[in-house]
Motif scaffolding. Structure first.
Motif, PDB file in Angstrom:
ATOM      1  N   LEU A 105      31.759  81.800 -27.296  1.00 22.78           N
ATOM      2  CA  LEU A 105      31.377  80.811 -26.289  1.00 22.78           C
ATOM      3  C   LEU A 105      30.227  81.279 -25.410  1.00 22.78           C
ATOM      4  O   LEU A 105      29.767  80.541 -24.539  1.00 22.78           O
ATOM      5  CB  LEU A 105      32.592  80.440 -25.422  1.00 22.78           C
ATOM      6  N   HIS A 106      29.774  82.503 -25.614  1.00 22.96           N
ATOM      7  CA  HIS A 106      28.589  83.024 -24.914  1.00 22.96           C
ATOM      8  C   HIS A 106      27.332  82.611 -25.685  1.00 22.96           C
ATOM      9  O   HIS A 106      27.317  82.607 -26.915  1.00 22.96           O
ATOM     10  CB  HIS A 106      28.678  84.550 -24.833  1.00 22.96           C
ATOM     11  N   ARG A 107      26.272  82.283 -24.959  1.00 18.37           N
ATOM     12  CA  ARG A 107      25.007  81.910 -25.614  1.00 18.37           C
ATOM     13  C   ARG A 107      24.303  83.175 -26.107  1.00 18.37           C
ATOM     14  O   ARG A 107      23.344  83.651 -25.521  1.00 18.37           O
ATOM     15  CB  ARG A 107      24.128  81.115 -24.654  1.00 18.37           C
ATOM     16  N   ARG A 108      24.824  83.698 -27.195  1.00 13.48           N
ATOM     17  CA  ARG A 108      24.348  84.989 -27.710  1.00 13.48           C
ATOM     18  C   ARG A 108      22.887  84.939 -28.139  1.00 13.48           C
ATOM     19  O   ARG A 108      22.197  85.968 -28.125  1.00 13.48           O
ATOM     20  CB  ARG A 108      25.235  85.424 -28.897  1.00 13.48           C
ATOM     21  N   ASP A 137      27.268  93.725 -25.763  1.00 13.15           N
ATOM     22  CA  ASP A 137      26.783  92.714 -26.708  1.00 13.15           C
ATOM     23  C   ASP A 137      26.677  91.316 -26.108  1.00 13.15           C
ATOM     24  O   ASP A 137      27.244  90.351 -26.629  1.00 13.15           O
ATOM     25  CB  ASP A 137      27.695  92.688 -27.944  1.00 13.15           C
ATOM     26  N   GLN A 138      25.935  91.193 -25.008  1.00  9.90           N
ATOM     27  CA  GLN A 138      25.624  89.882 -24.476  1.00  9.90           C
ATOM     28  C   GLN A 138      24.122  89.771 -24.260  1.00  9.90           C
ATOM     29  O   GLN A 138      23.434  90.782 -24.097  1.00  9.90           O
ATOM     30  CB  GLN A 138      26.381  89.626 -23.168  1.00  9.90           C
ATOM     31  N   ASP A 139      23.631  88.545 -24.270  1.00  9.79           N
ATOM     32  CA  ASP A 139      22.209  88.292 -24.054  1.00  9.79           C
ATOM     33  C   ASP A 139      21.930  88.404 -22.561  1.00  9.79           C
ATOM     34  O   ASP A 139      22.309  87.533 -21.776  1.00  9.79           O
ATOM     35  CB  ASP A 139      21.852  86.889 -24.572  1.00  9.79           C
ATOM     36  N   THR A 143      19.137  92.074 -27.446  1.00  9.84           N
ATOM     37  CA  THR A 143      20.219  93.058 -27.354  1.00  9.84           C
ATOM     38  C   THR A 143      19.759  94.240 -26.516  1.00  9.84           C
ATOM     39  O   THR A 143      18.674  94.779 -26.728  1.00  9.84           O
ATOM     40  CB  THR A 143      20.609  93.560 -28.759  1.00  9.84           C
ATOM     41  N   LEU A 144      20.594  94.646 -25.563  1.00 13.04           N
ATOM     42  CA  LEU A 144      20.266  95.838 -24.783  1.00 13.04           C
ATOM     43  C   LEU A 144      20.312  97.064 -25.691  1.00 13.04           C
ATOM     44  O   LEU A 144      21.323  97.300 -26.359  1.00 13.04           O
ATOM     45  CB  LEU A 144      21.257  96.012 -23.630  1.00 13.04           C
ATOM     46  N   PRO A 145      19.266  97.886 -25.706  1.00  8.31           N
ATOM     47  CA  PRO A 145      19.268  99.077 -26.564  1.00  8.31           C
ATOM     48  C   PRO A 145      19.883 100.291 -25.873  1.00  8.31           C
ATOM     49  O   PRO A 145      19.530 101.429 -26.164  1.00  8.31           O
ATOM     50  CB  PRO A 145      17.765  99.300 -26.811  1.00  8.31           C
ATOM     51  N   MET A 146      20.850 100.031 -24.974  1.00  9.92           N
ATOM     52  CA  MET A 146      21.362 101.096 -24.110  1.00  9.92           C
ATOM     53  C   MET A 146      22.317 102.043 -24.821  1.00  9.92           C
ATOM     54  O   MET A 146      22.469 103.191 -24.397  1.00  9.92           O
ATOM     55  CB  MET A 146      22.057 100.485 -22.895  1.00  9.92           C
ATOM     56  N   SER A 160      15.719  93.904 -23.045  1.00  5.39           N
ATOM     57  CA  SER A 160      16.304  93.781 -24.379  1.00  5.39           C
ATOM     58  C   SER A 160      15.252  93.972 -25.467  1.00  5.39           C
ATOM     59  O   SER A 160      14.050  93.869 -25.225  1.00  5.39           O
ATOM     60  CB  SER A 160      16.952  92.399 -24.541  1.00  5.39           C
ATOM     61  N   ILE A 161      15.748  94.252 -26.663  1.00  5.23           N
ATOM     62  CA  ILE A 161      14.924  94.174 -27.863  1.00  5.23           C
ATOM     63  C   ILE A 161      15.620  93.212 -28.817  1.00  5.23           C
ATOM     64  O   ILE A 161      16.807  92.927 -28.676  1.00  5.23           O
ATOM     65  CB  ILE A 161      14.725  95.557 -28.524  1.00  5.23           C
ATOM     66  N   PHE A 162      14.884  92.687 -29.779  1.00  3.07           N
ATOM     67  CA  PHE A 162      15.495  91.778 -30.747  1.00  3.07           C
ATOM     68  C   PHE A 162      16.057  92.576 -31.913  1.00  3.07           C
ATOM     69  O   PHE A 162      15.361  93.381 -32.529  1.00  3.07           O
ATOM     70  CB  PHE A 162      14.486  90.738 -31.230  1.00  3.07           C
ATOM     71  N   SER A 163      17.347  92.335 -32.158  1.00  4.58           N
ATOM     72  CA  SER A 163      18.044  93.009 -33.251  1.00  4.58           C
ATOM     73  C   SER A 163      18.813  91.956 -34.038  1.00  4.58           C
ATOM     74  O   SER A 163      19.426  91.067 -33.431  1.00  4.58           O
ATOM     75  CB  SER A 163      19.005  94.058 -32.696  1.00  4.58           C
ATOM     76  N   PRO A 164      18.797  92.009 -35.366  1.00  8.22           N
ATOM     77  CA  PRO A 164      19.503  90.981 -36.135  1.00  8.22           C
ATOM     78  C   PRO A 164      21.008  91.008 -35.884  1.00  8.22           C
ATOM     79  O   PRO A 164      21.630  92.075 -35.872  1.00  8.22           O
ATOM     80  CB  PRO A 164      19.210  91.355 -37.594  1.00  8.22           C
ATOM     81  N   PHE A 165      21.570  89.836 -35.647  1.00  8.40           N
ATOM     82  CA  PHE A 165      23.016  89.661 -35.564  1.00  8.40           C
ATOM     83  C   PHE A 165      23.357  88.522 -36.506  1.00  8.40           C
ATOM     84  O   PHE A 165      22.974  87.384 -36.271  1.00  8.40           O
ATOM     85  CB  PHE A 165      23.442  89.349 -34.129  1.00  8.40           C
ATOM     86  N   PHE A 166      23.997  88.837 -37.629  1.00  5.60           N
ATOM     87  CA  PHE A 166      24.217  87.889 -38.721  1.00  5.60           C
ATOM     88  C   PHE A 166      22.877  87.315 -39.190  1.00  5.60           C
ATOM     89  O   PHE A 166      22.772  86.133 -39.522  1.00  5.60           O
ATOM     90  CB  PHE A 166      25.170  86.778 -38.292  1.00  5.60           C
TER      91      PHE A 166
END
Length: 286
Positions: free
Chosen positions: A271-274, A183-185, A203-206, A191-197
């Motif tokens: 603190l990660h630039r999610r 769960d890091q950018d 988000t990696l779709p792995m 990546s694909i875009f997935s809603p987080f909040f």
């Protein structure tokens, strides 16, 4: 030379009880909150995006506690590096291990989002089990210390992130559980875009891909900081996963992380630039 000095300092520090480390972490974390302005800005931005209904005061309180919890975790790495196994077993409490044990005949992906205690949960796991995990190159002495901590018990397989997916697939097909931090950018390429909040997050779709390729089950593991201890919780294996729909499978992962972050808001790594990578046309958030 610097590595030797840091390890010597950690050796001295590890003699302190973890509760004492948590007391030290209160002024230490509060000071870091004031001094590390760039990370404070990132954390407050993330909290504003994820919890828009909170007041500024509440977001500041949660982030200050995040720095305190992070400081206690950093101090606790001295115990992970130097303490004997019996002390580690007293320090790290394991809950729900029956969910993991129920899947022993299958390939297992242990879903481990970036909560502060993840390395403590990993060490607790490797004291009793074989396993594999992925790591990224880090700057400074912490890289060597982190690898040494993760390698202390049962000779885990440590896979470089740059080595790609093939060693992970081989590991899972050999029925060796994989401790996966997804769960890091990592940028837009994979990546694909997935809603987080509710906010689109690269988000990696792995997780779904790996589960489908290796017929693995997903067992989430979340490790949080408690009073004088760490608590590593195993959750039931996900049913009806993967579905074959990468978007739906990735969305489910982010929704699960949301639920746990809401329950333990100071312990997710804010603190990660999610939200660093933005959909085309959207403004930069940091």
């Amino acid at each position: 030379m610097k590595l030797k000095l840091v390890k010597a300092l950690l050796w001295l520090l590890h003699w302190l009880p973890f509760r004492v480390m948590q007391w030290i972490a209160i002024p230490m974390g509060s000071l870091l909150y004031l001094l590390i302005k760039r990370r404070r800005h990132i954390g407050l931005t993330n909290l504003q995006l994820c919890f828009p209904k909170w007041s500024d005061t509440e977001r500041q309180r949660v982030l200050r506690q995040h720095f305190i919890d992070m400081a206690s975790t950093i101090l606790g790495y001295s115990i992970l590096l130097h303490a004997p196994e019996n002390r580690l077993r007293r320090l790290i409490h394991i809950e729900g291990l029956e969910h993991f044990n129920a899947q022993q005949d299958k390939a297992i992906i242990m879903l481990v989002p970036h909560f502060l205690g993840l390395d403590f949960g990993g060490v607790a796991y490797t004291m009793d089990h074989k396993g594999a995990s992925m790591y990224a190159e880090q700057r400074g002495v912490f890289h060597d210390i982190s690898l040494q901590i993760r390698s202390r018990f049962n000779e885990p397989v440590l896979i470089k992130r740059t080595d790609g997916i093939r060693p992970i697939v081989r590991t899972l097909k050999a029925k060796m559980p994989f401790y996966y931090l997804p769960d890091q950018d990592m940028g837009p390429q994979q990546s694909i875009f997935s809603p987080f909040f509710g906010v689109p997050a690269a988000t990696l779709p792995m997780l779904g891909k790996l589960a489908e390729m290796t017929h693995a089950v997903v067992v989430p593991v979340i490790t949080t900081v408690g009073k004088g201890c760490f608590i590593s919780r195993y959750y039931p294996a996900w049913e009806n996963y993967p579905t074959g729909d990468l978007q739906a499978d990735t969305d489910r992962m982010n929704q699960f992380i949301e639920q746990i972050a809401t329950a333990h808001p100071s312990q997710y790594y804010w603190l990660h630039r999610r939200f660093k990578t933005r959909p085309e046309g959207e403004p930069i958030l940091y």
